[in-house]
Each structure stands twice: as C-alpha cells, then as structure tokens.
Design an enzyme around this catalytic site. Structure first.
Site, PDB file in Angstrom:
ATOM      1  N   CYS A  18      30.672  89.489  53.802  1.00 58.53           N
ATOM      2  CA  CYS A  18      31.224  88.473  53.115  1.00 58.53           C
ATOM      3  C   CYS A  18      32.115  87.402  53.736  1.00 58.53           C
ATOM      4  O   CYS A  18      32.919  87.843  54.629  1.00 58.53           O
ATOM      5  CB  CYS A  18      32.170  89.304  52.134  1.00 58.53           C
ATOM      6  SG  CYS A  18      32.999  88.148  50.926  1.00 58.53           S
ATOM      7  N   LYS A  42      25.355  95.409  55.857  1.00 60.86           N
ATOM      8  CA  LYS A  42      25.017  93.975  55.579  1.00 60.86           C
ATOM      9  C   LYS A  42      25.840  93.014  56.629  1.00 60.86           C
ATOM     10  O   LYS A  42      26.769  93.119  56.333  1.00 60.86           O
ATOM     11  CB  LYS A  42      25.036  93.518  54.238  1.00 60.86           C
ATOM     12  CG  LYS A  42      24.388  92.287  53.934  1.00 60.86           C
ATOM     13  CD  LYS A  42      24.376  92.055  52.463  1.00 60.86           C
ATOM     14  CE  LYS A  42      23.565  90.643  51.916  1.00 60.86           C
ATOM     15  NZ  LYS A  42      24.270  89.428  52.302  1.00 60.86           N
ATOM     16  N   ASN A  97      17.570  88.166  54.834  1.00 65.02           N
ATOM     17  CA  ASN A  97      18.184  87.721  53.719  1.00 65.02           C
ATOM     18  C   ASN A  97      18.844  86.145  53.979  1.00 65.02           C
ATOM     19  O   ASN A  97      19.194  85.941  55.295  1.00 65.02           O
ATOM     20  CB  ASN A  97      19.439  88.530  53.477  1.00 65.02           C
ATOM     21  CG  ASN A  97      20.324  87.933  52.431  1.00 65.02           C
ATOM     22  OD1 ASN A  97      21.890  87.653  52.741  1.00 65.02           O
ATOM     23  ND2 ASN A  97      19.957  87.510  51.339  1.00 65.02           N
ATOM     24  N   ASP A 107      18.109  81.987  52.326  1.00 61.10           N
ATOM     25  CA  ASP A 107      17.308  80.848  51.679  1.00 61.10           C
ATOM     26  C   ASP A 107      16.146  81.380  50.969  1.00 61.10           C
ATOM     27  O   ASP A 107      15.187  80.847  51.107  1.00 61.10           O
ATOM     28  CB  ASP A 107      16.872  80.173  52.902  1.00 61.10           C
ATOM     29  CG  ASP A 107      18.058  79.424  53.687  1.00 61.10           C
ATOM     30  OD1 ASP A 107      19.004  79.093  53.122  1.00 61.10           O
ATOM     31  OD2 ASP A 107      18.011  78.825  54.788  1.00 61.10           O
TER      32      ASP A 107
END
Length: 321
Positions: free
Chosen positions: A104, A143, A204, A206
C-alpha cells in the site's frame, strides 16, 4: 492447509484487496462473475487488537465466500501474529490464507512504517512473515511492490527474502511506491521474481481486460493474475479474462446489463450496510456508468440521491428509457 485448492483448475484470477472498495457486496458480485478468490479490504491488525468495531466488520465474509483471504497490515510482528491466529481459529477451513500488505502506497499507511514502507526495512518485513507464519496453520502470503522508488528497486531480493521467511505465495504489483498507480507496470521485474521463486507468484498491475491479462501471463509466466482497479464498476472482467485465457469468445455486457448489475450491487450494499452508507455507493455507480451517454449528468444528479428507489429511478431514467 495448502494452496493447491487455488491452483487445481489452472491459472487463477483473483480480486485484489482494495480499501473502501472490496467490501462484502462487491466481493459477492465478483465471485458471481468468475473471481476464483476474493480478499477482504486491507485490515489493520492493530485495529483488530484494540477491538475497533469498524475494523472488525471488514473481516466478515459473505455466505458465498466458501474460501476467502484476509489481508492484514501493520508493522508489529507480535500483534500481526496474534490477530492472524485469532482469525484462523474463528474462520477455520473457510480462511484459505492470511496475506500481509507490503504494497500500500498511501501516506497515512507508509508514515506509520506499514504497507510499502516495509520494503525499506526488509529485516522487519521478514520478521513479520516469520512470526505470523509460525502462529498459524494456514498459508501466509505477501503483497509487495517492485521497490520504494527507482533508486531502490529491491523487489527481486525482497521477494526471495519473504519466501525464505515463510511466505507461501507472493503477489507483485509491478510498480514502485513512488509511482503510486501511475506509469506502466514493470513486467520484467515480475518475470524476474517468478524465475527466481520456488513459490507461486501472482502478477498484478494494469489488468484492465482479457488482453492485458493474457499479456501478464505470457510476459511474466506468473502463476495467477490479480485484478484491482480494472474490476471497479466492472465485475464482468473476471469472465472476460477467463474467456481470453481459454481462447474463447466473450460478449461484453450491454449498457442495460451493466445498469441491472449496478442496481443489484446497490440493493445488496443497502441490505448489508443500510441506506446510511449510501454515500459509499456513489463511486461504484459512477464506475458502472463510465463511458455511457448521459453519465456526466447522472453523476451530478447522483449527489442528491439517498435511497435505493431514488437511485433506481435515476439510473433507469438516464440509461434504460
């Protein structure tokens, strides 16, 4: 529990965790349109630890989420581990994995040493993964981004460290934190991480349609595809991607189908959250109608709408007459 369930039908297409977007009603729609797995919105481990009711509500899965993932963010290993353990006990076999957010870019997250700022502190990131993985009997995943900025693109080394620390799968958003959501996703970095990894790597960034998903697969060799902003107002994207990957024809939804789906979303949102949470729906309705004739006027009128009946009259009046 292993991740085999996620990969037993081929390349999975996943809905990304997105704060303020991937709530229960939206996740349900994405599952109905083909998402292989959904993640909660990113959830503060510290918020759970201190019993924050708003944070706690974000965890609750839908009845149709037979297997789901919870994404936690935080920078305190013990708090992260304790909350992961509590959640794994609570949801049992329904909880497929715990994902740790290290991607994030929001300043309110990174200023606390959380999210993508952990890529600047690989030792702490590794300790978090080790501590959480030792606390639960389900897979712990990560992630991440490609790095903090162009001068510190440590994504490959970071991913390997996360793997060695116990991560069972890694999703790579192919941008640095400095890029936020601008520029193009770095397919080369995702490919390099995939080539070096012994665990599944999810691509991950686009993913806007079937063609971009196929490009991600072909250029990176990734084990799965995660859809984020491309799903906003477009839960149909999962069916489109699956058709493209399978070499099958896909018929996009008509405007009428989009409006009907938007209204299904709105009705379910109100059932779950009440009409008091109607303001949250406005962004979703704008996304569903983007590009349609009359959408600009509709968005202006939407600000005066506060009930489902008013919304239904507005959308049918603007687009279905």
């Amino acid at each position: 529990m292993s991740l085999n369930l996620l990969f037993d039908k081929g390349l999975p297409v996943l809905l990304a965790p997105m704060a303020g977007i991937t709530d229960m009603p939206f996740r349900e729609l994405c599952i109905m349109h083909g998402a292989d797995m959904t993640y909660t919105e990113m959830i503060s481990a510290k918020g759970l630890f201190f019993g924050d009711k708003k944070t706690r509500r974000l965890v609750i899965p839908s009845d149709i989420e037979k297997k789901f993932a919870i994404q936690l963010f935080g920078s305190e290993p013990r708090v992260m581990a304790d909350m992961a353990r509590a959640l794994s006990y609570e949801y049992g076999d329904r909880l497929l994995l715990i994902d740790i957010n290290m991607g994030c870019p929001a300043p309110k997250i990174t200023s606390n040493g959380e999210g993508s700022s952990l890529m600047k502190d690989p030792k702490l990131a590794a300790l978090i993964v080790e501590t959480v993985a030792s606390a639960v009997n389900i897979p712990v995943t990560v992630k991440q981004r490609t790095g903090w900025d162009d001068t510190s693109k440590n994504g490959k080394e970071f991913a390997k460290l996360m793997e060695n620390s116990g991560a069972a799968m890694i999703t790579v958003h192919g941008r640095t934190r400095a890029q936020m959501y601008s520029g193009m996703a770095d397919m080369d970095m995702i490919r390099d991480i995939k080539a070096a990894a012994k665990i599944p790597i999810i691509g991950n960034g686009d993913i806007r349609d079937g063609d971009s998903a196929l490009r991600m697969k072909n250029e990176t060799g990734c084990d799965g595809i995660m859809v984020a902003r491309g799903a906003m107002g477009n839960p149909f994207i999962f069916a489109e991607i699956k058709a493209r990957l399978a070499g099958e024809n896909y018929t996009p939804p008509t405007d009428e189908e989009r409006i009907k789906t938007a209204l299904i979303h709105a009705k379910r949102h109100i059932e779950v959250k009440g009409e008091g949470a109607f303001v949250e729906l406005r962004k979703h309705m704008a996304w569903y109608t983007h590009g349609m004739r009359g959408a600009n006027a509709m968005r202006v009128a939407l600000n005066a709408v506060s009930t489902y009946d008013e919304l239904e009259r507005l959308l049918t009046g603007c687009f279905l007459m």
